[in-house]
Motif scaffolding. Structure first.
Motif, PDB file in Angstrom:
ATOM      1  N   LYS A   3      31.392  24.919   7.193  1.00  0.00           N
ATOM      2  CA  LYS A   3      32.533  25.777   6.910  1.00  0.00           C
ATOM      3  C   LYS A   3      32.129  27.244   7.098  1.00  0.00           C
ATOM      4  O   LYS A   3      31.102  27.672   6.575  1.00  0.00           O
ATOM      5  CB  LYS A   3      32.979  25.515   5.477  1.00  0.00           C
ATOM      6  N   MET A   5      34.906  29.758   7.284  1.00  0.00           N
ATOM      7  CA  MET A   5      36.116  30.540   7.031  1.00  0.00           C
ATOM      8  C   MET A   5      36.458  30.503   5.544  1.00  0.00           C
ATOM      9  O   MET A   5      36.496  29.435   4.945  1.00  0.00           O
ATOM     10  CB  MET A   5      37.305  29.973   7.820  1.00  0.00           C
ATOM     11  N   THR A   7      39.006  31.477   2.139  1.00  0.00           N
ATOM     12  CA  THR A   7      40.390  31.180   1.793  1.00  0.00           C
ATOM     13  C   THR A   7      41.351  32.241   2.314  1.00  0.00           C
ATOM     14  O   THR A   7      42.402  31.912   2.874  1.00  0.00           O
ATOM     15  CB  THR A   7      40.535  31.049   0.266  1.00  0.00           C
ATOM     16  N   ASP A   9      40.985  34.273   4.824  1.00  0.00           N
ATOM     17  CA  ASP A   9      41.033  34.156   6.281  1.00  0.00           C
ATOM     18  C   ASP A   9      41.947  33.006   6.696  1.00  0.00           C
ATOM     19  O   ASP A   9      42.769  33.142   7.611  1.00  0.00           O
ATOM     20  CB  ASP A   9      39.615  33.930   6.810  1.00  0.00           C
ATOM     21  N   ARG A  10      41.848  31.873   6.010  1.00  0.00           N
ATOM     22  CA  ARG A  10      42.682  30.720   6.326  1.00  0.00           C
ATOM     23  C   ARG A  10      44.158  31.005   6.063  1.00  0.00           C
ATOM     24  O   ARG A  10      45.019  30.630   6.857  1.00  0.00           O
ATOM     25  CB  ARG A  10      42.227  29.516   5.514  1.00  0.00           C
ATOM     26  N   THR A  47      42.173  25.681  13.207  1.00  0.00           N
ATOM     27  CA  THR A  47      40.986  26.267  12.593  1.00  0.00           C
ATOM     28  C   THR A  47      41.175  26.481  11.099  1.00  0.00           C
ATOM     29  O   THR A  47      40.222  26.363  10.331  1.00  0.00           O
ATOM     30  CB  THR A  47      40.592  27.595  13.270  1.00  0.00           C
ATOM     31  N   SER A  48      42.398  26.747  10.654  1.00  0.00           N
ATOM     32  CA  SER A  48      42.662  26.896   9.228  1.00  0.00           C
ATOM     33  C   SER A  48      42.512  25.568   8.503  1.00  0.00           C
ATOM     34  O   SER A  48      42.002  25.520   7.383  1.00  0.00           O
ATOM     35  CB  SER A  48      44.065  27.446   8.990  1.00  0.00           C
ATOM     36  N   SER A  51      38.697  24.741   8.432  1.00  0.00           N
ATOM     37  CA  SER A  51      37.870  25.832   7.879  1.00  0.00           C
ATOM     38  C   SER A  51      36.674  26.174   8.758  1.00  0.00           C
ATOM     39  O   SER A  51      35.615  26.556   8.274  1.00  0.00           O
ATOM     40  CB  SER A  51      37.375  25.489   6.476  1.00  0.00           C
ATOM     41  N   CYS A  64      33.406  32.911   4.456  1.00  0.00           N
ATOM     42  CA  CYS A  64      33.414  32.143   3.212  1.00  0.00           C
ATOM     43  C   CYS A  64      32.198  32.515   2.370  1.00  0.00           C
ATOM     44  O   CYS A  64      31.193  33.006   2.869  1.00  0.00           O
ATOM     45  CB  CYS A  64      33.449  30.651   3.477  1.00  0.00           C
TER      46      CYS A  64
END
Length: 69
Positions: A3, A5, A7, A9-10, A47-48, A51, A64
């Protein structure tokens, strides 16, 4: 795939994807630009969900929090 990314960013990517889809399906954008919006939205949503962003790996970005002890 680790992981990379966070939260925030997502959530931002999901919002951008939803706006792009809204603009396409309401007819605000069409033709080639509309297809670009659909592609960007699909990539951002994927991608979201997982992650993980391959581009972040290439440039060494990690949004992250790491679990270092």
């Amino acid at each position: 795939m680790k992981k990379n990314m966070g939260t925030i960013d997502r959530v931002v990517r999901t919002i951008i994807a939803m706006v792009a889809l809204y603009l396409y399906f309401t007819g605000a954008v069409s033709a080639t630009l509309g297809l670009v919006f659909i592609a960007v939205a699909a990539i951002f949503l994927l991608t979201s969900l997982v992650s993980f962003c391959p581009l972040y790996t290439l440039v060494g970005i990690k949004t992250c929090r790491s679990k270092e002890n």
